[in-house]
Design a protein around this motif. Structure first.
Motif, PDB file in Angstrom:
ATOM      1  N   ARG A 183      -7.259  11.080   1.523  1.00  0.00           N
ATOM      2  CA  ARG A 183      -8.612  12.380   1.412  1.00  0.00           C
ATOM      3  C   ARG A 183      -9.202  11.974   0.871  1.00  0.00           C
ATOM      4  O   ARG A 183     -10.556  12.219   0.132  1.00  0.00           O
ATOM      5  N   GLU A 184      -8.305  11.493  -0.684  1.00  0.00           N
ATOM      6  CA  GLU A 184      -8.924  11.030  -1.904  1.00  0.00           C
ATOM      7  C   GLU A 184      -9.786  10.033  -2.002  1.00  0.00           C
ATOM      8  O   GLU A 184     -11.012   9.897  -2.980  1.00  0.00           O
ATOM      9  N   LEU A 185     -10.198   9.128  -0.954  1.00  0.00           N
ATOM     10  CA  LEU A 185     -10.390   7.690  -1.066  1.00  0.00           C
ATOM     11  C   LEU A 185     -11.706   8.191   0.250  1.00  0.00           C
ATOM     12  O   LEU A 185     -12.932   7.540  -0.110  1.00  0.00           O
ATOM     13  N   ILE A 186     -12.149   9.384   0.828  1.00  0.00           N
ATOM     14  CA  ILE A 186     -12.582   9.951   1.422  1.00  0.00           C
ATOM     15  C   ILE A 186     -13.468  10.655   0.793  1.00  0.00           C
ATOM     16  O   ILE A 186     -15.289  10.294   1.229  1.00  0.00           O
ATOM     17  N   GLU A 187     -13.188  11.203   0.223  1.00  0.00           N
ATOM     18  CA  GLU A 187     -13.869  12.020  -0.792  1.00  0.00           C
ATOM     19  C   GLU A 187     -14.712  10.982  -1.471  1.00  0.00           C
ATOM     20  O   GLU A 187     -16.135  11.620  -2.189  1.00  0.00           O
ATOM     21  N   GLU A 188     -14.488  10.517  -2.598  1.00  0.00           N
ATOM     22  CA  GLU A 188     -15.154   9.334  -3.398  1.00  0.00           C
ATOM     23  C   GLU A 188     -16.978   8.434  -1.846  1.00  0.00           C
ATOM     24  O   GLU A 188     -17.370   7.848  -2.474  1.00  0.00           O
ATOM     25  N   GLY A 189     -16.829   9.086  -0.792  1.00  0.00           N
ATOM     26  CA  GLY A 189     -17.625   7.930  -0.237  1.00  0.00           C
ATOM     27  C   GLY A 189     -17.696   6.972   0.043  1.00  0.00           C
ATOM     28  O   GLY A 189     -18.507   5.852  -0.598  1.00  0.00           O
ATOM     29  N   GLN A 190     -16.729   6.586   0.522  1.00  0.00           N
ATOM     30  CA  GLN A 190     -16.507   4.944   0.507  1.00  0.00           C
ATOM     31  C   GLN A 190     -17.730   4.755   1.824  1.00  0.00           C
ATOM     32  O   GLN A 190     -18.801   5.341   1.826  1.00  0.00           O
ATOM     33  N   THR A 191     -17.810   3.768   2.972  1.00  0.00           N
ATOM     34  CA  THR A 191     -18.483   3.446   4.012  1.00  0.00           C
ATOM     35  C   THR A 191     -18.734   3.932   5.006  1.00  0.00           C
ATOM     36  O   THR A 191     -17.701   4.857   5.167  1.00  0.00           O
ATOM     37  N   PRO A 192     -19.175   4.774   5.990  1.00  0.00           N
ATOM     38  CA  PRO A 192     -19.792   4.788   6.698  1.00  0.00           C
ATOM     39  C   PRO A 192     -18.704   4.791   7.570  1.00  0.00           C
ATOM     40  O   PRO A 192     -17.771   5.495   8.923  1.00  0.00           O
ATOM     41  N   GLU A 193     -18.701   3.558   8.011  1.00  0.00           N
ATOM     42  CA  GLU A 193     -17.985   2.361   9.166  1.00  0.00           C
ATOM     43  C   GLU A 193     -15.862   2.844   8.848  1.00  0.00           C
ATOM     44  O   GLU A 193     -15.148   3.001   9.504  1.00  0.00           O
ATOM     45  N   LEU A 194     -16.110   2.563   6.796  1.00  0.00           N
ATOM     46  CA  LEU A 194     -14.428   3.151   7.138  1.00  0.00           C
ATOM     47  C   LEU A 194     -14.059   4.566   7.380  1.00  0.00           C
ATOM     48  O   LEU A 194     -13.264   4.687   8.394  1.00  0.00           O
ATOM     49  N   GLU A 195     -15.059   5.542   7.073  1.00  0.00           N
ATOM     50  CA  GLU A 195     -14.916   6.909   7.340  1.00  0.00           C
ATOM     51  C   GLU A 195     -14.872   7.156   8.914  1.00  0.00           C
ATOM     52  O   GLU A 195     -14.130   7.694   9.472  1.00  0.00           O
ATOM     53  N   SER A 196     -15.057   6.573   9.727  1.00  0.00           N
ATOM     54  CA  SER A 196     -15.729   5.761  11.032  1.00  0.00           C
ATOM     55  C   SER A 196     -14.253   5.324  11.317  1.00  0.00           C
ATOM     56  O   SER A 196     -13.678   5.748  12.723  1.00  0.00           O
ATOM     57  N   GLY A 197     -13.490   4.183  11.367  1.00  0.00           N
ATOM     58  CA  GLY A 197     -12.673   3.540  11.668  1.00  0.00           C
ATOM     59  C   GLY A 197     -11.203   4.787  12.029  1.00  0.00           C
ATOM     60  O   GLY A 197     -10.342   5.309  12.003  1.00  0.00           O
ATOM     61  N   ILE A 198     -11.513   5.431   9.899  1.00  0.00           N
ATOM     62  CA  ILE A 198     -10.015   6.599  10.321  1.00  0.00           C
ATOM     63  C   ILE A 198     -10.270   7.636  10.737  1.00  0.00           C
ATOM     64  O   ILE A 198      -9.453   8.663  11.803  1.00  0.00           O
ATOM     65  N   GLN A 199     -11.779   8.190  11.501  1.00  0.00           N
ATOM     66  CA  GLN A 199     -11.959   8.974  12.563  1.00  0.00           C
ATOM     67  C   GLN A 199     -11.337   8.644  13.458  1.00  0.00           C
ATOM     68  O   GLN A 199     -10.305   9.129  14.230  1.00  0.00           O
ATOM     69  N   SER A 200     -11.536   7.299  14.017  1.00  0.00           N
ATOM     70  CA  SER A 200     -11.303   7.040  15.796  1.00  0.00           C
ATOM     71  C   SER A 200      -9.792   6.584  15.939  1.00  0.00           C
ATOM     72  O   SER A 200      -8.921   7.190  16.147  1.00  0.00           O
ATOM     73  N   GLY A 201      -9.265   6.183  14.896  1.00  0.00           N
ATOM     74  CA  GLY A 201      -7.763   5.925  14.365  1.00  0.00           C
ATOM     75  C   GLY A 201      -7.100   7.659  14.290  1.00  0.00           C
ATOM     76  O   GLY A 201      -6.015   7.350  15.402  1.00  0.00           O
ATOM     77  N   LEU A 202      -7.647   8.212  13.696  1.00  0.00           N
ATOM     78  CA  LEU A 202      -7.260  10.063  14.551  1.00  0.00           C
ATOM     79  C   LEU A 202      -7.094  10.239  15.559  1.00  0.00           C
ATOM     80  O   LEU A 202      -5.774  10.562  16.052  1.00  0.00           O
ATOM     81  N   MET A 254       1.437  -0.994   0.173  1.00  0.00           N
ATOM     82  CA  MET A 254       0.009  -0.106   0.073  1.00  0.00           C
ATOM     83  C   MET A 254       0.644   1.680  -0.052  1.00  0.00           C
ATOM     84  O   MET A 254       0.451   2.165  -0.787  1.00  0.00           O
ATOM     85  N   CYS A 255       2.280   1.085   0.562  1.00  0.00           N
ATOM     86  CA  CYS A 255       3.168   2.029   0.343  1.00  0.00           C
ATOM     87  C   CYS A 255       4.509   1.449   0.859  1.00  0.00           C
ATOM     88  O   CYS A 255       5.066   0.977   0.993  1.00  0.00           O
ATOM     89  N   ARG A 256       4.913   2.840  -0.089  1.00  0.00           N
ATOM     90  CA  ARG A 256       6.489   2.629  -0.243  1.00  0.00           C
ATOM     91  C   ARG A 256       6.772   4.022  -0.047  1.00  0.00           C
ATOM     92  O   ARG A 256       7.215   5.029   0.086  1.00  0.00           O
ATOM     93  N   SER A 257       8.044   3.666   1.152  1.00  0.00           N
ATOM     94  CA  SER A 257       8.829   3.957   2.019  1.00  0.00           C
ATOM     95  C   SER A 257       7.962   5.440   2.306  1.00  0.00           C
ATOM     96  O   SER A 257       7.683   6.570   2.299  1.00  0.00           O
ATOM     97  N   GLY A 258       7.260   4.939   3.067  1.00  0.00           N
ATOM     98  CA  GLY A 258       6.022   6.539   4.204  1.00  0.00           C
ATOM     99  C   GLY A 258       4.961   6.780   3.270  1.00  0.00           C
ATOM    100  O   GLY A 258       4.061   7.890   3.369  1.00  0.00           O
ATOM    101  N   ILE A 259       5.005   6.739   1.454  1.00  0.00           N
ATOM    102  CA  ILE A 259       4.213   7.314   1.028  1.00  0.00           C
ATOM    103  C   ILE A 259       3.354   6.379   0.249  1.00  0.00           C
ATOM    104  O   ILE A 259       3.508   5.592  -0.212  1.00  0.00           O
ATOM    105  N   VAL A 260       1.554   6.732   0.247  1.00  0.00           N
ATOM    106  CA  VAL A 260       0.256   6.009   0.157  1.00  0.00           C
ATOM    107  C   VAL A 260       0.631   5.725  -1.357  1.00  0.00           C
ATOM    108  O   VAL A 260       0.425   6.986  -1.644  1.00  0.00           O
ATOM    109  N   ASP A 261       0.382   4.783  -1.993  1.00  0.00           N
ATOM    110  CA  ASP A 261       0.396   4.845  -2.656  1.00  0.00           C
ATOM    111  C   ASP A 261      -1.590   4.764  -3.320  1.00  0.00           C
ATOM    112  O   ASP A 261      -1.880   3.339  -3.244  1.00  0.00           O
ATOM    113  N   TYR A 262      -2.193   5.434  -4.183  1.00  0.00           N
ATOM    114  CA  TYR A 262      -3.669   5.728  -4.781  1.00  0.00           C
ATOM    115  C   TYR A 262      -3.905   4.349  -5.024  1.00  0.00           C
ATOM    116  O   TYR A 262      -5.311   3.113  -4.119  1.00  0.00           O
ATOM    117  N   ASP A 263      -3.563   3.510  -5.992  1.00  0.00           N
ATOM    118  CA  ASP A 263      -4.222   3.086  -6.627  1.00  0.00           C
ATOM    119  C   ASP A 263      -3.550   1.193  -5.991  1.00  0.00           C
ATOM    120  O   ASP A 263      -4.802   0.054  -5.964  1.00  0.00           O
TER     121      ASP A 263
END
Length: 136
Positions: free
Chosen positions: A64-83, A1-10
């Motif tokens: 951020r791009e993934l969030i803007e796509e409107g994934q599931t509320p549970e995925l957003e909630s997990g991100i929020q909880s982790g942050l 998912m990431c290389r050297s700390g940078i997240v690769d979207y694809d």
């Protein structure tokens, strides 16, 4: 998912799609809803990504791009909880230190939400919710 700390979207998107497909297949087998809980855990994993190297804000641009796509509320909630919990998920220290850290986190999340709000409004909303949780 990431290389050297940078997240690769694809790569991130492919990983999420595969995980969600596996959760859906498991749900068909045992008739229990695995997707909602799984999406929450995926979100928590994503919240551990390093801040974006271009602006220093977490979550990084691909998430951020993934969030803007409107994934599931549970995925957003997990991100929020982790942050909200931070990378370790452990809260410790003197009360005065914890209050000061929480105030700083509130202010930082508010600033970050303002900075990215025009381009990533859903992510800014999520950061404002994190900020509000730090304030309480």
């Amino acid at each position: 998912m990431c290389r050297s700390g940078i997240v690769d979207y694809d790569r991130m998107k492919a990983w999420i799609d595969e995980a969600q497909q596996l959760l859906d297949m498991q749900q068909l087998l045992d008739m229990e809803d695995r997707r909602e809980a799984g999406d929450g855990h995926i979100g928590q994993a994503l919240s551990a990504a390093l801040p974006d190297p271009t602006d220093g804000i977490a979550p990084p641009i691909p998430i951020r791009e993934l969030i803007e796509e409107g994934q599931t509320p549970e995925l957003e909630s997990g991100i929020q909880s982790g942050l909200l919990m931070g990378p370790t998920g452990v809260v410790s220290g003197w009360v005065g230190e914890l209050v000061a850290e929480s105030q700083q986190a509130h202010q930082q999340a508010q600033r970050n939400a303002t900075t990215i709000g025009a381009r990533w409004p859903r992510t800014a909303r999520l950061l404002r919710e994190v900020a509000e949780s730090h304030r309480q």
